[in-house]
Design a protein around this motif. Structure first.
Motif, PDB file in Angstrom:
ATOM      1  N   VAL A  31       0.908  -1.263   0.032  1.00  0.00           N
ATOM      2  CA  VAL A  31      -0.067  -0.055  -0.101  1.00  0.00           C
ATOM      3  C   VAL A  31       0.898   1.200   0.030  1.00  0.00           C
ATOM      4  N   LEU A  46      -9.095   9.392 -12.726  1.00  0.00           N
ATOM      5  CA  LEU A  46      -8.561   8.349 -12.955  1.00  0.00           C
ATOM      6  C   LEU A  46      -9.759   7.238 -12.939  1.00  0.00           C
ATOM      7  N   ARG A  47     -10.499   7.006 -11.955  1.00  0.00           N
ATOM      8  CA  ARG A  47     -11.444   6.001 -11.681  1.00  0.00           C
ATOM      9  C   ARG A  47     -12.305   5.939 -13.186  1.00  0.00           C
ATOM     10  N   TRP A  86      -4.237   3.170   4.772  1.00  0.00           N
ATOM     11  CA  TRP A  86      -4.764   2.153   3.949  1.00  0.00           C
ATOM     12  C   TRP A  86      -5.447   3.366   2.817  1.00  0.00           C
ATOM     13  N   LEU A  87      -5.874   2.548   1.788  1.00  0.00           N
ATOM     14  CA  LEU A  87      -6.551   3.437   0.748  1.00  0.00           C
ATOM     15  C   LEU A  87      -8.054   3.481   1.110  1.00  0.00           C
ATOM     16  N   THR A  88      -8.668   4.577   0.639  1.00  0.00           N
ATOM     17  CA  THR A  88     -10.042   4.948   0.887  1.00  0.00           C
ATOM     18  C   THR A  88     -10.826   4.047  -0.169  1.00  0.00           C
ATOM     19  N   THR A 134     -12.995  -6.230 -12.528  1.00  0.00           N
ATOM     20  CA  THR A 134     -13.590  -5.492 -11.737  1.00  0.00           C
ATOM     21  C   THR A 134     -14.909  -5.864 -11.001  1.00  0.00           C
ATOM     22  N   VAL A 191       1.975   1.704  -3.445  1.00  0.00           N
ATOM     23  CA  VAL A 191       0.800   2.214  -4.294  1.00  0.00           C
ATOM     24  C   VAL A 191       0.402   3.825  -4.021  1.00  0.00           C
ATOM     25  N   ARG A 192       0.306   4.098  -2.748  1.00  0.00           N
ATOM     26  CA  ARG A 192       0.643   5.364  -2.491  1.00  0.00           C
ATOM     27  C   ARG A 192       1.580   6.377  -3.050  1.00  0.00           C
ATOM     28  N   VAL A 250      -7.680  11.419  -8.593  1.00  0.00           N
ATOM     29  CA  VAL A 250      -8.060  10.109  -8.226  1.00  0.00           C
ATOM     30  C   VAL A 250      -9.522   9.816  -8.925  1.00  0.00           C
ATOM     31  N   VAL A 276       1.553   6.178  -7.261  1.00  0.00           N
ATOM     32  CA  VAL A 276       0.033   6.342  -7.872  1.00  0.00           C
ATOM     33  C   VAL A 276      -1.068   7.357  -7.256  1.00  0.00           C
ATOM     34  N   VAL A 277      -1.210   7.154  -5.924  1.00  0.00           N
ATOM     35  CA  VAL A 277      -2.342   7.767  -5.136  1.00  0.00           C
ATOM     36  C   VAL A 277      -1.743   9.376  -4.584  1.00  0.00           C
ATOM     37  N   ASP A 292     -16.599  -4.012  -7.385  1.00  0.00           N
ATOM     38  CA  ASP A 292     -17.078  -2.570  -7.377  1.00  0.00           C
ATOM     39  C   ASP A 292     -18.508  -2.670  -8.265  1.00  0.00           C
ATOM     40  N   GLU A 332     -10.094   5.878  -3.682  1.00  0.00           N
ATOM     41  CA  GLU A 332      -8.603   5.361  -3.911  1.00  0.00           C
ATOM     42  C   GLU A 332      -8.443   4.081  -4.446  1.00  0.00           C
ATOM     43  N   ARG A 333      -9.087   3.102  -3.757  1.00  0.00           N
ATOM     44  CA  ARG A 333      -8.955   1.560  -4.018  1.00  0.00           C
ATOM     45  C   ARG A 333      -9.734   1.307  -5.335  1.00  0.00           C
ATOM     46  N   ALA A 334     -10.755   1.887  -5.421  1.00  0.00           N
ATOM     47  CA  ALA A 334     -11.682   1.732  -6.758  1.00  0.00           C
ATOM     48  C   ALA A 334     -10.630   2.395  -8.023  1.00  0.00           C
ATOM     49  N   ALA A 335     -10.074   3.333  -7.983  1.00  0.00           N
ATOM     50  CA  ALA A 335      -9.121   3.809  -8.633  1.00  0.00           C
ATOM     51  C   ALA A 335      -8.141   3.010  -9.369  1.00  0.00           C
ATOM     52  N   TRP A 336      -7.335   2.604  -8.086  1.00  0.00           N
ATOM     53  CA  TRP A 336      -6.205   1.628  -8.189  1.00  0.00           C
ATOM     54  C   TRP A 336      -6.475   0.276  -8.990  1.00  0.00           C
ATOM     55  N   LEU A 337      -7.414  -0.111  -8.370  1.00  0.00           N
ATOM     56  CA  LEU A 337      -8.098  -1.466  -9.161  1.00  0.00           C
ATOM     57  C   LEU A 337      -8.101  -1.428 -10.595  1.00  0.00           C
TER      58      LEU A 337
END
Lengths: 164, 164
Positions: free
Chosen positions: A118, A137-138, B5-7, A155, A121-122, A134, A125-126, A158, B10-15
């Motif tokens: 994590v 990007l989603r 941790w990712l919110t 996916t 990733v932060r 963000v 990317v984040v 989600d 953030e997690r949705a965008a990352w995945l």
């Protein structure tokens, strides 16, 4: 049919995306290899199992979530099994199918590896993005996945990114 | 240090980004292999040469632009040379260095392959996005590259994405 060449703006966006696609896997692999002895693909497999009910998934479902062919996934799961991280058992509902289950040792490895992953990733990317970016990007990656992954295999965690 | 941790956002965008990074190379490779007998990496190498002055670059410069190690690039260029697409010659300015030059046959292959490749890029990346999203993608990928590619090796075709 006439080729619709990219405009300068489209080309600039495309070349940057290509560079990200080229560079990001190496960054993820390096950190996970150094800290947990896993490739990013192996980490993704054990992380998907760690989130499944009873840490257990049918191999075919695991293959879908990780975008792997069954032969490729079987090869990786065999290596994870040799390390005691995953166990395979016949599926009780369908004797021809196999389930993969995360062992306690596999769970401990995911728990130990997650913070470093994590952080990576932060860092890459984040954190370089604003929260608006963000969200963008989603939406952008979601729009590409409608074409790249029309069945939404990768996916499923989600809401669906397109209609029924 | 506490893990941030990712919110959920953030997690949705990352995945979604991970899924794009996982799926896009296969789409590019499949089309180029079928239509031109090239991997996307090989295409990228010949395309970079096609845009260079006199279709010629020092191997070290070509390695930078394609994010390849010199050994990996040498291996690929040898294969392209065997097919008559590229030729290697000692660099006139530095006898220890080698130049790679696109042959006429290599040029013809790039010219023939480019429309199909651009169609693929449009179909999977550019056309699903609004022009606003294309601009956003440029900014987002540029922000990630400041971390992923701090020397700006992969994006020298454009204005620098960070300070001097």
């Amino acid at each position: 049919m006439e080729t619709r060449w990219l405009t300068e703006d489209e080309r600039a966006a495309w070349l940057r995306l290509v560079a990200v696609v080229e560079l990001l896997p190496g960054v993820l692999d390096s950190q996970l290899q150094a800290d947990a002895g896993l490739t990013h693909f192996e980490y993704f497999v054990v992380a998907m199992l760690s989130e499944a009910p009873e840490r257990n998934l049918r191999m075919s479902a695991l293959a879908q979530r990780t975008n792997a062919s069954l032969p490729r996934l079987s090869h990786v799961v065999r290596r994870l099994e040799d390390r005691g991280l995953v166990s395979r058992t016949p599926c009780p509902d369908d004797r021809r199918a196999t389930n993969a289950r995360l062992t306690d040792r596999g769970w401990d490895l995911v728990v130990a590896a997650a913070p470093g992953h994590v952080d990576t990733v932060r860092r890459y990317v984040v954190d370089p993005l604003t929260s608006r970016q963000v969200d963008e990007l989603r939406g952008i990656a979601g729009a590409l996945l409608i074409r790249l992954d029309p069945q939404g295999r990768l996916t499923p965690l989600d809401e669906p990114n397109h209609g029924p």
